[in-house]
Motif scaffolding. Sequence first.
Motif, PDB file in Angstrom:
ATOM      1  N   ARG A  39       0.853  -1.188   0.000  1.00 36.28           N
ATOM      2  CA  ARG A  39       0.000   0.000   0.000  1.00 36.28           C
ATOM      3  C   ARG A  39       0.881   1.227   0.000  1.00 36.28           C
ATOM      4  O   ARG A  39       1.657   1.468   0.906  1.00 36.28           O
ATOM      5  N   GLY A  40       0.770   2.051  -1.049  1.00 43.48           N
ATOM      6  CA  GLY A  40       1.593   3.235  -1.175  1.00 43.48           C
ATOM      7  C   GLY A  40       1.176   4.329  -0.207  1.00 43.48           C
ATOM      8  O   GLY A  40       0.215   4.217   0.553  1.00 43.48           O
ATOM      9  N   ALA A  41       1.925   5.433  -0.255  1.00 44.61           N
ATOM     10  CA  ALA A  41       1.655   6.538   0.652  1.00 44.61           C
ATOM     11  C   ALA A  41       0.392   7.288   0.274  1.00 44.61           C
ATOM     12  O   ALA A  41      -0.253   7.909   1.116  1.00 44.61           O
ATOM     13  N   TYR A  42       0.012   7.257  -1.003  1.00 40.65           N
ATOM     14  CA  TYR A  42      -1.160   7.998  -1.452  1.00 40.65           C
ATOM     15  C   TYR A  42      -2.261   7.012  -1.848  1.00 40.65           C
ATOM     16  O   TYR A  42      -2.690   6.206  -1.048  1.00 40.65           O
ATOM     17  N   ASP A  43      -2.704   7.076  -3.092  1.00 43.55           N
ATOM     18  CA  ASP A  43      -3.856   6.284  -3.528  1.00 43.55           C
ATOM     19  C   ASP A  43      -3.464   5.117  -4.421  1.00 43.55           C
ATOM     20  O   ASP A  43      -4.314   4.546  -5.084  1.00 43.55           O
ATOM     21  N   ILE A  44      -2.202   4.745  -4.462  1.00 42.43           N
ATOM     22  CA  ILE A  44      -1.714   3.689  -5.351  1.00 42.43           C
ATOM     23  C   ILE A  44      -1.275   2.488  -4.523  1.00 42.43           C
ATOM     24  O   ILE A  44      -0.533   2.637  -3.540  1.00 42.43           O
ATOM     25  N   THR A  45      -1.737   1.318  -4.909  1.00 36.40           N
ATOM     26  CA  THR A  45      -1.268   0.062  -4.328  1.00 36.40           C
ATOM     27  C   THR A  45      -0.431  -0.678  -5.366  1.00 36.40           C
ATOM     28  O   THR A  45      -0.886  -0.908  -6.489  1.00 36.40           O
ATOM     29  N   LEU A  46       0.782  -1.031  -4.995  1.00 33.74           N
ATOM     30  CA  LEU A  46       1.681  -1.760  -5.887  1.00 33.74           C
ATOM     31  C   LEU A  46       1.381  -3.251  -5.780  1.00 33.74           C
ATOM     32  O   LEU A  46       1.456  -3.833  -4.685  1.00 33.74           O
ATOM     33  N   VAL A  47       1.049  -3.855  -6.901  1.00 34.01           N
ATOM     34  CA  VAL A  47       0.700  -5.283  -6.960  1.00 34.01           C
ATOM     35  C   VAL A  47       1.718  -5.978  -7.859  1.00 34.01           C
ATOM     36  O   VAL A  47       1.872  -5.616  -9.022  1.00 34.01           O
ATOM     37  N   ARG A  48       2.405  -6.960  -7.310  1.00 37.23           N
ATOM     38  CA  ARG A  48       3.398  -7.736  -8.069  1.00 37.23           C
ATOM     39  C   ARG A  48       2.909  -9.176  -8.149  1.00 37.23           C
ATOM     40  O   ARG A  48       2.876  -9.889  -7.150  1.00 37.23           O
ATOM     41  N   ILE A  49       2.551  -9.593  -9.356  1.00 40.24           N
ATOM     42  CA  ILE A  49       2.038 -10.948  -9.593  1.00 40.24           C
ATOM     43  C   ILE A  49       3.208 -11.836  -9.996  1.00 40.24           C
ATOM     44  O   ILE A  49       3.891 -11.560 -10.975  1.00 40.24           O
ATOM     45  N   VAL A  50       3.419 -12.897  -9.241  1.00 33.29           N
ATOM     46  CA  VAL A  50       4.465 -13.876  -9.536  1.00 33.29           C
ATOM     47  C   VAL A  50       3.787 -15.074 -10.182  1.00 33.29           C
ATOM     48  O   VAL A  50       3.041 -15.814  -9.528  1.00 33.29           O
ATOM     49  N   TRP A  51       4.022 -15.258 -11.469  1.00 30.92           N
ATOM     50  CA  TRP A  51       3.399 -16.345 -12.212  1.00 30.92           C
ATOM     51  C   TRP A  51       4.196 -17.628 -12.019  1.00 30.92           C
ATOM     52  O   TRP A  51       5.379 -17.607 -11.646  1.00 30.92           O
ATOM     53  N   ARG A  52       3.543 -18.728 -12.272  1.00 31.33           N
ATOM     54  CA  ARG A  52       4.246 -20.017 -12.247  1.00 31.33           C
ATOM     55  C   ARG A  52       5.255 -20.054 -13.393  1.00 31.33           C
ATOM     56  O   ARG A  52       4.903 -19.843 -14.547  1.00 31.33           O
ATOM     57  N   GLY A  53       6.486 -20.332 -13.052  1.00 32.22           N
ATOM     58  CA  GLY A  53       7.559 -20.292 -14.029  1.00 32.22           C
ATOM     59  C   GLY A  53       8.527 -19.159 -13.774  1.00 32.22           C
ATOM     60  O   GLY A  53       9.614 -19.133 -14.360  1.00 32.22           O
ATOM     61  N   GLY A  54       8.160 -18.206 -12.885  1.00 36.80           N
ATOM     62  CA  GLY A  54       9.087 -17.149 -12.508  1.00 36.80           C
ATOM     63  C   GLY A  54       8.811 -15.794 -13.107  1.00 36.80           C
ATOM     64  O   GLY A  54       9.428 -14.810 -12.683  1.00 36.80           O
ATOM     65  N   ALA A  55       7.927 -15.681 -14.089  1.00 32.28           N
ATOM     66  CA  ALA A  55       7.622 -14.378 -14.682  1.00 32.28           C
ATOM     67  C   ALA A  55       6.906 -13.497 -13.657  1.00 32.28           C
ATOM     68  O   ALA A  55       6.173 -13.980 -12.793  1.00 32.28           O
ATOM     69  N   VAL A  56       7.132 -12.184 -13.746  1.00 28.08           N
ATOM     70  CA  VAL A  56       6.589 -11.223 -12.791  1.00 28.08           C
ATOM     71  C   VAL A  56       5.886 -10.112 -13.553  1.00 28.08           C
ATOM     72  O   VAL A  56       6.407  -9.606 -14.558  1.00 28.08           O
ATOM     73  N   THR A  57       4.705  -9.728 -13.095  1.00 26.30           N
ATOM     74  CA  THR A  57       3.938  -8.616 -13.644  1.00 26.30           C
ATOM     75  C   THR A  57       3.661  -7.626 -12.521  1.00 26.30           C
ATOM     76  O   THR A  57       3.176  -8.018 -11.455  1.00 26.30           O
ATOM     77  N   GLU A  58       3.976  -6.350 -12.754  1.00 25.95           N
ATOM     78  CA  GLU A  58       3.765  -5.307 -11.754  1.00 25.95           C
ATOM     79  C   GLU A  58       2.621  -4.396 -12.196  1.00 25.95           C
ATOM     80  O   GLU A  58       2.580  -3.954 -13.345  1.00 25.95           O
ATOM     81  N   LEU A  59       1.700  -4.126 -11.274  1.00 30.00           N
ATOM     82  CA  LEU A  59       0.530  -3.302 -11.538  1.00 30.00           C
ATOM     83  C   LEU A  59       0.447  -2.187 -10.508  1.00 30.00           C
ATOM     84  O   LEU A  59       0.855  -2.360  -9.354  1.00 30.00           O
ATOM     85  N   ASN A  60      -0.095  -1.040 -10.936  1.00 29.14           N
ATOM     86  CA  ASN A  60      -0.401   0.073 -10.041  1.00 29.14           C
ATOM     87  C   ASN A  60      -1.922   0.210  -9.974  1.00 29.14           C
ATOM     88  O   ASN A  60      -2.557   0.628 -10.943  1.00 29.14           O
TER      89      ASN A  60
END
Length: 415
Positions: free
Chosen positions: A279-300
């Motif tokens: 949970r960020g300081a303002y209105d943004i939550t950082l979401v890091r999805i770790v997929w099976r196999g090691g790939a990573v997706t980052e969302l705001n």
Amino acid sequence: MAMPLKNPAYAGAFVYGRTRMRDNIRTDRTPAKIARPIDDWRIVVKDRYPAYIDWPTYEKIRNIVSDNRAEYMRTKTRGAPRDGELLLHAIAWCARCGHKMYVRYKGGGEYVCNHLRSHAGLPTCQHIRAARVDAAVADAFLTALAPAEVDALSRARKAQSQVELALRTNAEREVERTRYAAALAQRQFNRVDPDNRLVAAELERRWETALIEVRAAEAALAEQTAARPSPQPPMGKALESKVVALAGRLPQIWADPATTDAHRKALLRCLVEKVVLDRGAYDITLVRIVWRGGAVTELNVKMRVNSVAKLSRGQEMHDRVLELVRAGIPDDEIANILTSEGHRSPNSADRVLPITVQRIRFAAGIKVAVQRTKWCHAPGILSANTLNCRFTLSSGQGAFLSGIVVLHGLPRIMP
């Protein structure tokens, strides 16, 4: 089918030392048996009995059973998918302290990291509202399973297999070359005259160097073989077409009321290993999805807040509203302009509401402004507020007009 899940004999293996004894310090009871991890078994002899399942399948089944245990907070397993609206149950992790977050349905549902408070008496690490986070993760999951993505994944797997095959072929050729060079050096050393010590010493040195190169090439080949993942069977055209067709129908299946929450969680876990939240300081939550196999997706993910000041661009939007208000632009047009510039209201995810503009204008003390009403008047007819403003400015008196009565297309003022 229950026995092959536990007994390694059904995998054709003889095993000894699967448990150990632990003394009960707090009670006077007899020592209790504790299961050892599979890596700590004392004796494992494979291919001893006729096997119903092979050993890799047995290990895979054990891992699935262990991962489905309900004690996921203590053993750090994910647990079996259960009923409940929150999508990331048992796979949400805290990005600040690294511990697993649990779900709390009170107050609309949220993810809470309470590990430090429970074990060290510290404040709660963070708590995040779940609605928008779940929606963002679900969209990423459905996007990853789109037909185009499945086709691209199939092509990527083929390209990766070709690259791995080329690397392995080169490593095997290198081993073959060094072995031939070592054999040639050995034959040259065996043919030399023993009395010619200088030539024999040089040939012996070349032979030793060739043997060192052989060992290095074999070690490189073995390392590459060990690092290479288990080969996956190629997907046939019929199976690939079925997967693409299912991926095209997956959004409808996902939104179908007949699909339970447990089914959605089970589908999500087929591709997602875990989700890390911050949970960020303002209105943004950082979401890091770790997929099976090691790939990573980052969302705001944009979260709901209770004021403009808590928006990440709140001050910028505040100044922009006052600038447009002083230019004489109505509130609804200001809201559209701010939406096109990427701003949003505290309670909205993607647009600015006119009520937000109005509140900023009132807080700045700007009460009179050109505003649009929801009523559509003819060009020659004025509303009560507009006529009152004109009359007040022209007469200099604080007169108030209560309304307008339109008779035969002509405005008539009612005292």
